[in-house]
Structure formats: structure tokens, C-alpha cells
Design a protein around this motif. Structure first.
Motif, PDB file in Angstrom:
ATOM      1  N   LEU A 160      32.583  18.491 104.426  1.00 24.72           N
ATOM      2  CA  LEU A 160      33.012  17.671 103.301  1.00 24.72           C
ATOM      3  C   LEU A 160      32.739  16.187 103.529  1.00 24.72           C
ATOM      4  N   ASP A 161      32.520  15.535 102.443  1.00 26.00           N
ATOM      5  CA  ASP A 161      32.430  14.073 102.450  1.00 26.00           C
ATOM      6  C   ASP A 161      33.662  13.527 103.176  1.00 26.00           C
ATOM      7  N   THR A 162      33.424  12.576 104.044  1.00 29.00           N
ATOM      8  CA  THR A 162      34.515  11.948 104.786  1.00 29.00           C
ATOM      9  C   THR A 162      35.638  11.463 103.871  1.00 29.00           C
ATOM     10  N   ILE A 181      30.577  16.437  97.037  1.00 26.07           N
ATOM     11  CA  ILE A 181      31.413  16.386  98.250  1.00 26.07           C
ATOM     12  C   ILE A 181      30.823  17.136  99.435  1.00 26.07           C
ATOM     13  N   SER A 182      29.724  17.824  99.238  1.00 32.52           N
ATOM     14  CA  SER A 182      29.174  18.558 100.385  1.00 32.52           C
ATOM     15  C   SER A 182      28.168  17.701 101.135  1.00 32.52           C
ATOM     16  N   ARG A 183      28.209  17.816 102.431  1.00 38.47           N
ATOM     17  CA  ARG A 183      27.292  17.049 103.280  1.00 38.47           C
ATOM     18  C   ARG A 183      26.636  18.021 104.260  1.00 38.47           C
ATOM     19  N   PHE A 219      30.752  20.121  94.140  1.00 43.64           N
ATOM     20  CA  PHE A 219      31.175  18.932  93.397  1.00 43.64           C
ATOM     21  C   PHE A 219      32.661  18.999  93.030  1.00 43.64           C
ATOM     22  N   VAL A 220      33.237  17.840  92.904  1.00 42.40           N
ATOM     23  CA  VAL A 220      34.586  17.759  92.327  1.00 42.40           C
ATOM     24  C   VAL A 220      34.415  17.324  90.884  1.00 42.40           C
ATOM     25  N   SER A 239      27.094  10.912  97.975  1.00 38.74           N
ATOM     26  CA  SER A 239      27.682  10.690  96.654  1.00 38.74           C
ATOM     27  C   SER A 239      27.053   9.439  96.060  1.00 38.74           C
ATOM     28  N   ASP A 240      27.282   9.235  94.790  1.00 41.03           N
ATOM     29  CA  ASP A 240      26.714   8.059  94.125  1.00 41.03           C
ATOM     30  C   ASP A 240      27.141   6.765  94.812  1.00 41.03           C
TER      31      ASP A 240
END
Length: 884
Positions: A453-455, A407-409, A365-366, A190-191
Motif C-alpha cells: 500500500l501507498d505509505t 493505493i497500490s505500489r 484504488f480508493v 498517486s497523482d
RNA sequence: GGGCGGAUAGCUCAGUUGGUAGAGCAAUGCCCUUACAAGGCAUGGGUCGCAGGUUCAAGUCCUGUUCCGCCUACCA
């Protein structure tokens, strides 16, 4: 059950009591929250430390502050809960385990996904979570029976539920965009997960010739290797220099591809050459330009940072090697117009420091805008307060300019995205449960999304997922929204902001009422602690050396709102000494109070007792206010100052005479009871800050005590506050100080007793007369005598306090030279002040505008100073007589 | 580029509605006074970054400015 302190130890030994009392607190069930217990709820969820972590100073500060709050709330009868647990910390943990595997010469890809995940779990069971045990050393009153992990079953269910709900509301989507790619971790970031740092690089000016053979356009770039993927050059349509160029075709050097010149307002005419090369696959801006102009996109750098086949003859080269090579070739071809030094920012992966590559990629993405709005409103309306308030502005700033959250990793350790792909109809199915067949076409066994998902997605749910959400549990009902969140400002965006958004979206309520942001703990020189700097101070070592309470108290005292803390052994040592002071005072109390000492506070208090209790009430208020307003340092200082400099320095010394054997038994017993009571109150007051030593001493005191943890926190009683007594006592102490000063300045040996002669109006003397014993004992005087107004202090050292003359006859011992110096110093000081005061009182505007009480105070001050100066002047004359 | 924070005693820092500048440590002198030498008593030390302004009164409010630190940003 408890070992009582026998009073034989000369100093406080933290080790024994810390272990003992932590075990006692836990086994008594005191830390376990019961939603049925009465009292207003007070709930905190701990910022879950990473399973990979070990305790550092940041945790210590964070946990200490929370523990102060929880213990304080509990002692005030609140139904407290402190939820504890750990975060799976996706990338960080995966990296740790990968490093371990590497030692064995294995890459995770060789192991395969399932085996790797198993391996991480095994690692987590073995070495993960040691940090939680370390929290116990700090005394943390966490509810260990509710320990959670972001990847445990319940929380995983919450994650899936939240994902599905957001997806169904259209707040989660999948698409091809430019994201930050870490070529080392092989995942999107993410940014926020990219940290920028200044880099001294170059700006290369490169000529792109016109297809038709013209000069073409010179573009400027910091990343020449990306030119291999250029699909256009953009200029500002308003830029006259390039007025005729838009629509023309250029020949992309090295690749020999034809690319158009497009006009786009994004281009800053002032920068560089005013012409931008467009690389849609490797730059977020360029991507947008390409979208607007329907330009193709060419990926020239792959997921590992290696040039792709589309990079032509550079394929297979590392991106940075390629940069050099491209520049060299351009120079050779005469297309490198110039190279100038240039400082720009480069982004690095916050987990592995690798330089991040912006890359076009398919990700989840959210959609954050709709989530940010209520999160902004909640703070604006005060439903959630951010403390210190100055952070609200930062919060708003970020929330208002928020961008969609990737949000995807592409890693293996984490919550696998609950989305399934049907190979037959190419549709995506999002469901918390794995569907056995595609609901659209009936195809069997749709394949689950590979990404996790992103932690921070799961940590965003932490305040309610730990309480049972999505189920409507009793805990959720009782403890949510949580009362306060205590965390470092460094994760305001990462975590706090996300919890606000997710909390409001999933539960319709804010996740917490107050957010307390504390600063960083630095080393003694103010530098950030880091392993590479080698300046890390291990909290456990500090605890071993000085004890937990000393360490905690240091953190509390230094925790001024929003300010970084500089930690060093010296600091802790000072507060270790304070712990010892408390211990020594305890020994004194134990010398006098025993099982026969009355439990209630006697009715007929002496003035000295009334004074300490009056002061105590004020201090109770100060400490309460400090904790309630999260001004921990204020609370700590109030406690410290009162205990050491009022209770120990003055009160204990002043009551010593009334504790001696020759005192009437009744009076002595009364004094003992008062002393015991005051000391007990001090223990209770200090408990939230310094739980171990207070609990220990509490039980050492005579009488049956339950856990101090479970005792009511002292409340102040306004009726006990007595301003007159405080003033009288101040006066008495001033006289004592005056005599001590004389003794010290004139080098009167401590062994030598002196006589004190007091001269002044009888109404001013009466209070001193009543406390003659104190007046004798504290400054070591043999006797106090009251002399007539015509007494001339020949050969005396003198001072003036509250209009009375304090004379110390020092026949044969006095050094008149020294005494004259002393008096002059005092006169100079008073004169200076008198000049200030008089000046102000001569100002008509001041008299006219200042409030009456201010003027009044000043007038009194003026009169007192004049009186004092007159007397000091006379005495100086007297002394001078001897000099000449 | 934008934003935020800091600049107060030798050092580290408090200072919440504007009303006589505080603490801890360090320093100096004297003391093993039966709770405490991890201590006691006493003492010295600051034109509150700089320049203006508001006010009877400014460390505290306003404007400008210098020097540090941090956050943030799509000037390639």
C-alpha cells in the motif's frame, strides 16, 4: 538531587542543563500520559518523520510548536498526550536500502523479496529512528513509552482492518486505468506523488495520411514516441475543418497501422492543429477517449521506460532515444510538418525525480468521492478548523475535485495488500487474515497480492491507529479526536486530507479539532534549504552553538501565521542574548532572595510593585491569547518585550534602592519577596517556549520547587490590573527619559551628577515627589528640587512632560547652541502633531461622526500639546537670548 | 487556465473588529553605572507597490493594476 547554580557563572551555559533536565523530565514520568489522570484531554499526534530521515529545520519548527502547545496545556491542568513515532516511508526507505545494496553490487531482485524485506528491517533497527533521538535535543515532551511505527504489529493490523472495511463497503476497487508510473522505482504513484515542472520542449506537428491517399490530418504532440501506440486520431465534432474526416481511416506513419478518426468533444479546437493523436495506453485523456469509442490500446513503453515489442523496430530503445529517432524518421519520410518550441509541464517522481510515464495498468484504488464529502462537511461545519483559515479554501478546492486514489505500489517495503487470488476460480478474496483456502471454490492456499500500500494509506490512520484502533481502547476513548494537529502546509493533501477522510470513515469522528499549518523554514536569503543547494542549516549545529532554548525561541518568534521563516545564525544569536538576559536577571534575584525570603506575595505593595504586577497581568493575557490562537510570534514577542524592556530595564532598576542594606529590614524583605515572586512567574510564563533555561533557573531559586513542567501556568487577575498606576508610572518614566535625553544630547558625562528642578502644578508633582529616589537614581541626579512658578530656567536645559517643566541646570556646561537645536526639534515635532490634531478637530464632520471618546482624546491631546509648546517656546527664547 | 500569499524603516518581518505606523537586527553618539559589554543610555530612519473608490478617518475595507513567490490543472 539537583545541582544548584552557584551564581558564579557569568553567562548561561545551555549544555549542562539541557541534558540534565531532559533526563529528569523523562525519568520522572512527566511525559508519560495516563488516561486515568484527571483533567480535560489534550492530545497531539506527531507528524511521524520518515525512519530514513534526520532532523531538519522543518521538523524543528514543527516539533517546537507542538511542544509549546503540549507544555502549555499540561501546565493548565490538561491531561496531555503527545504520541510519537515514525513512518516506514515505503518508496523513500526502499530507495535508501537499494542504494546501500548497490554499493555492495547487489540488486534487490537478486536478493529476493523476503531477504530484501529482512534487510530493510535490519536497516531500520540500526539506523532508522535516529531522528527520534534528535527530537529529544529539542526538548520535545513526547510520550516515549508509546512510541509507534507505521509498520509495527498494531498499526499493521489497523491498516488491514481499514482496507477490508473500505473494500467491503465498495470504497476500494481494483481495475485497469492510466496511472503514473515511475520507471526507476518500478511502481505506480498517486497523482500527488508526481511533481510537475516546466520543461522547454517542442511541439511536433505530424501528418497522418489518409488511407485512401488524401492529405490526412496533422496532429500535434510533445511526445512523438507515443505515436507508435496510437490507435486513433480525435477531432472535435464541431470543428468544420475536419467535418468530413470523422469515420475516415488514417495510416499511422512508421507503424503502417490503420487507425480511425473519431469525434470527441474533449478536443480543444484552438490548440495545436485541433486534432489529437490517441494513445490509450500512455495518456489519461486518450484512455478516456478510447473507452468512449471502444478503441484498442497498445503499450509501447514498458515498466522500465524501454520501448516494447509493439513499438516495432524501435523495440528495446529507451523512450527518449526513441523520441529522437522517431522524429528523425518522420522528417526523413516528409511527414514532420514542423517543430515549434513549446513549454509544457513534465511530471517527475517525487522520490527519485525520474520522469514519470503515464501507463495503463492494473491497480488498486480508493473511491474518494464518498470519503471526501464528509471530510468537506466537517471543515465547513467547524468540527475541524484549519488555521490559518485561508487554507480552508485550498482544502475545499482539492477535496471537491478529488480523483480516485491509486493505493497500490509495486515495491516490497510496506503493508502488503490483504487481498488473495485464487488461481482455480480466479476470484479475489480480501481478508485481514490469510485464508487457508478459497471460500468460493475451496482451492488451497490462495496467493497474496504482491503489491504493497501507498505509505500515506497507513499515515492516514495515524491519529487513531496509534491510540489502539480498531480496538476500543481506553486511550482512544480518552484522547480521540485529537485536539490539534500541527504540520506543514506542504502535506495538506498528502496527509491531512487523507486523515480527515480515513478518520471520518473508520471512526465516524474527525481526527482532530484544529489543524495548524505552518510554513517552510528557508535560509537567510529566503531560498528553500536543500542538499543540492548546499544551504542546509543543521538544527543540531544551531543547538550546539546557541542552545536549544535560543533556537526554539527564534522559531517561535519567527513563526508568524502562514509565513515562511528565514533562518540564520544572526537571529538565533539575538535570542541567545535574551536567554542570557534572563539568566542575568536570575543572578540578580539570587543575590537578594534566599531561603528566608517569604513565599507569599506581601500585602502592602509599593506603586512600583503594583505597576509591574499590573503589567504582568496584561502580559499573561497576551501570552495566553497568543498560544491559544496559535499566534506563537505574538506570545513570544509579548514575553520578550515584557521581560527585557519592562522587567529588566525598568523594574529591576527601580527597586534597587529598596534592596540596599540601609533600607529597613522589613521593607527590604518585602521587596525581596515581591521580586522573587515576579521572577518565578516569569519563569513559568516562559517555560513552554524555553523549557530548559526556565527549569534550570526555577530550581536555582530559593525554596523547594517541583518540576516547572508540572507547575501551574500563571493566570491573570483582573483585580491586579491598575490603569491609574500604569499611567502614573508612564509619567515617571517619561520624566526619567527626559532627563536622560538632556544628558545624552548635551553630552553631559555620565560621571557627572546633575540636579533636577521640577516646575509645575503641585498636583502633577506629587507623584514624582513620592518617587524621588527613582527620579534621582535612574538618570543619575544628585537631587531633585521643586521650584516656584516664577522660576526662570536661565542656563538650564529643559523639557516638558505632562505639563511640568523638567529643568536641568548646567551652569558652565551647557552648549546653548546644542540646547536650542534640541528644543527646536522637540517644538517641531509637537507642532507637526498639533497641526494634525487641530486640523482634525476643525473638521465638523469628524466632530459629528467620530465616537465621543476619540474626539475627547484628541481634545486632551490638543490641550497638552498647546501647553507644552507654550513652555518650550518660552525656554527656547531664553536660550536664544544667550545665543545672540 | 484557476487559486493563494507577498510588496510597510538599510535588512528581515509584525501590525486580529478602520482612530496619532511597531519590533529585531543594522546604523550613529556616549558609557566597563557591582545582574548582564551576549550589556546600559540616548538618537536618526518609513508619502505602508501603483491608481482609483468607500469613510469624519484607510497600512487596515472595495475595485483595478504592476512585480515577485507558491499551490493546482486532462491544451495533446
Amino acid at each position: 538531587m539537583k545541582e544548584k547554580n552557584t551564581g558564579t557563572d557569568k553567562t548561561y551555559n545551555p549544555k549542562t542543563s539541557e541534558e540534565k533536565w531532559y533526563a529528569e523530565w523523562v525519568s520522572s514520568g512527566a511525559f508519560h500520559a495516563d488516561h486515568l489522570r484527571q483533567g480535560e484531554a489534550y492530545s497531539i499526534v506527531i507528524p511521524p518523520p520518515n525512519v530514513t530521515g534526520s532532523l531538519h529545520m522543518g521538523h524543528a519548527l514543527n516539533v517546537t510548536l507542538q511542544d509549546v502547545l503540549i507544555r502549555y496545556a499540561r501546565m493548565n491542568g490538561r491531561n496531555t498526550i503527545w504520541v510519537v513515532g515514525t513512518d516506514h516511508a515505503g518508496i523513500a526507505t526502499q530507495n535508501v536500502v537499494e542504494r546501500e545494496l548497490k554499493k555492495e553490487g547487489i540488486a534487490r531482485q537478486q536478493l529476493g523479496r523476503e531477504a530484501f524485506e529482512e534487510r530493510v528491517w535490519k536497516w531500520k533497527e540500526q539506523s532508522g529512528g535516529t531522528i527520534l533521538h534528535q527530537l529529544k535535543r529539542l526538548g520535545a515532551a513526547c510520550d516515549w513509552e508509546r512510541e509507534r511505527f507505521t509498520m509495527d504489529e498494531g498499526l499493521s493490523r489497523a491498516v488491514k482492518e481499514a482496507f477490508v472495511r473500505l473494500y467491503e463497503k465498495g470504497l476500494i476497487y481494483k481495475g485497469r486505468y492510466i496511472i503514473n508510473w515511475c520507471p526507476r522505482c518500478h511502481t505506480a504513484l498517486s497523482d500527488l506523488e508526481v511533481s510537475f515542472e516546466e520543461n522547454k520542449g517542442s511541439l511536433w506537428h505530424i501528418r497522418y495520411p489518409e488511407e485512401a491517399g488524401g492529405e490526412g490530418i496533422v496532429v500535434a504532440t510533445t511526445r512523438p514516441e507515443t505515436m507508435l501506440g496510437d490507435t486513433a486520431v480525435a477531432v472535435n465534432p464541431k470543428d468544420e475543418r475536419y467535418a468530413g474526416m470523422i469515420g475516415k481511416t488514417l495510416r499511422l506513419p512508421l507503424m503502417n497501422r490503420l487507425i480511425p478518426v473519431v469525434g470527441d468533444p474533449m478536443v480543444d479546437r484552438e490548440f495545436g492543429t485541433g486534432a489529437v493523436k490517441i494513445t490509450p495506453a500512455h495518456d489519461a485523456n486518450d484512455f478516456e477517449v478510447a473507452m468512449r469509442h471502444g478503441l484498442p490500446s497498445v503499450r509501447v513503453i514498458d515498466d522500465s521506460g524501454i520501448m516494447t515489442l509493439d513499438a516495432g523496430s524501435w523495440a528495446g530503445q529507451d523512450r527518449f532515444a526513441c523520441r529522437e529517432s522517431v522524429v528523425a524518421k518522420l522528417a526523413e519520410d516528409g511527414l514532420l510538418v514542423r517543430e515549434e518550441p513549446y513549454v509544457n509541464n513534465i511530471g517527475r517522481c517525487y522520490r527519485c525525480q525520474t520522469i514519470v510515464e503515464p501507463a495503463e495498468s492494473m491497480q488498486w484504488f480508493v473511491k474518494t468521492k464518498p470519503l471526501a464529502e464528509p471530510a468537506i462537511e466537517a471543515v465547513r461545519s467547524g468540527q475541524t478548523r484549519i488555521i490559518p483559515a485561508q487554507w480552508e479554501k485550498t482544502y475545499f478546492e482539492w477535496m471537491e475535485n478529488i480523483r480516485d486514489w491509486c493505493i497500490s505500489r509495486q515495491i516490497w517495503w510496506g503493508h502488503r495488500i490483504p487481498a488473495y487470488h485464487c488461481s482455480a476460480c480466479d476470484k479475489t478474496i480480501v481478508d485481514a487474515e490469510k485464508p487457508s483456502k478459497c471460500p468460493y471454490c475451496g482451492q488451497q492456499d490462495p496467493k497474496q497480492e504482491e503489491d504493497v500500500l501507498d505509505t500515506w494509506f497507513s499515515s492516514g490512520l495515524w491519529p487513531f491507529s496509534t491510540l489502539g484502533w480498531p480496538d476500543k481502547t481506553a486511550e482512544l476513548e480518552r484522547y480521540y479526536p485529537t485536539t490539534v494537529l500541527v504540520t506543514g502546509f506542504d502535506i495538506l493533501f498528502f496527509w491531512v486530507a487523507r486523515m480527515m477522510m480515513m478518520g471520518l470513515e473508520c471512526t465516524g469522528k474527525v481526527p482532530f479539532r484544529d489543524v495548524v499549518l505552518h510554513a517552510l523554514v528557508r535560509d537567510a536569503k529566503g531560498e528553500k534549504m536543500s542538499k543540492t543547494r548546499g544551504n542546509v542549516i543543521d538544527p543540531l549545529e544551531v543547538i550546539d552553538k546557541f542552545g536549544t532554548d535560543a533556537f526554539r525561541f527564534t522559531l517561535v518568534i519567527l513563526a508568524a501565521q502562514g509565513r515562511d521563516i528565514r533562518m540564520s545564525d544572526d537571529r538565533v544569536e539575538g535570542y541567545r542574548n535574551f536567554m542570557n538576559k534572563l539568566f542575568q536577571a536570575g543572578r540578580f534575584v539570587m543575590m537578594h532572595a534566599d531561603e528566608t525570603t517569604a513565599r507569599e506575595l506581601p500585602k502592602n505593595l509599593t506603586v512600583v510593585d503594583r505597576w509591574i504586577f499590573s503589567r504582568l497581568q496584561r502580559v499573561i493575557d497576551e501570552i495566553r491569547k497568543g498560544i491559544e490562537e496559535y499566534r506563537f510570534n505574538d506570545a513570544g514577542h509579548a514575553f520578550y518585550h515584557f521581560v527585557w524592556h519592562e522587567f529588566c530595564d525598568w523594574y529591576l532598576e527601580m527597586i534597587k534602592p529598596s534592596l540596599e542594606p540601609e533600607v529597613a529590614a522589613q521593607d527590604r524583605e518585602r521587596q525581596r519577596a515581591v521580586l522573587l515572586r515576579a521572577y518565578e512567574t516569569i519563569m513559568a510564563l516562559g517555560h513552554p517556549f524555553i523549557p530548559f533555561i526556565t527549569e534550570e533557573l526555577w530550581h536555582t531559586l530559593p525554596g523547594d520547587h517541583g518540576l516547572l513542567y508540572d507547575t501551574r501556568y500563571p493566570s491573570s487577575d483582573a483585580a491586579v490590573i491598575d490603569a491609574d498606576v500604569e499611567k502614573d508610572m508612564e509619567y515617571l518614566m517619561d520624566v526619567v527619559r527626559a532627563v536622560r535625553n538632556i544628558r545624552s544630547e548635551l553630552n553631559v558625562p555620565p560621571s557627572r551628577k546633575v540636579e533636577i528642578r521640577l516646575k509645575g502644578q503641585s498636583d502633577r508633582l506629587s507623584f514624582l515627589k513620592e518617587h524621588e529616589e527613582i527620579l534621582r537614581r535612574l538618570p543619575r541626579a544628585e537631587q531633585v528640587v521643586y521650584v516656584n512658578s516664577d522660576y526662570i530656567p536661565k542656563g538650564d536645559a529643559t523639557a516638558v512632560v505632562n505639563g511640568i517643566e523638567v529643568c536641568v541646570p548646567l551652569a558652565g556646561l551647557i552648549d546653548f547652541d546644542q540646547e536650542a537645536k534640541r528644543l527646536r526639534k522637540e517644538i517641531d515635532k509637537s507642532n507637526a502633531e498639533l497641526a494634525r490634531v487641530t486640523g482634525q478637530l476643525r473638521n465638523d464632520k469628524f466632530i459629528a461622526n467620530a465616537p465621543e471618546d476619540i474626539v475627547e482624546t484628541l481634545r486632551n491631546r490638543q490641550a497638552a500639546l498647546e501647553e507644552k509648546l507654550e513652555k518650550l517656546g518660552k525656554n527656547l527664547e531664553l536660550v536664544s537670548g544667550y545665543l545672540s
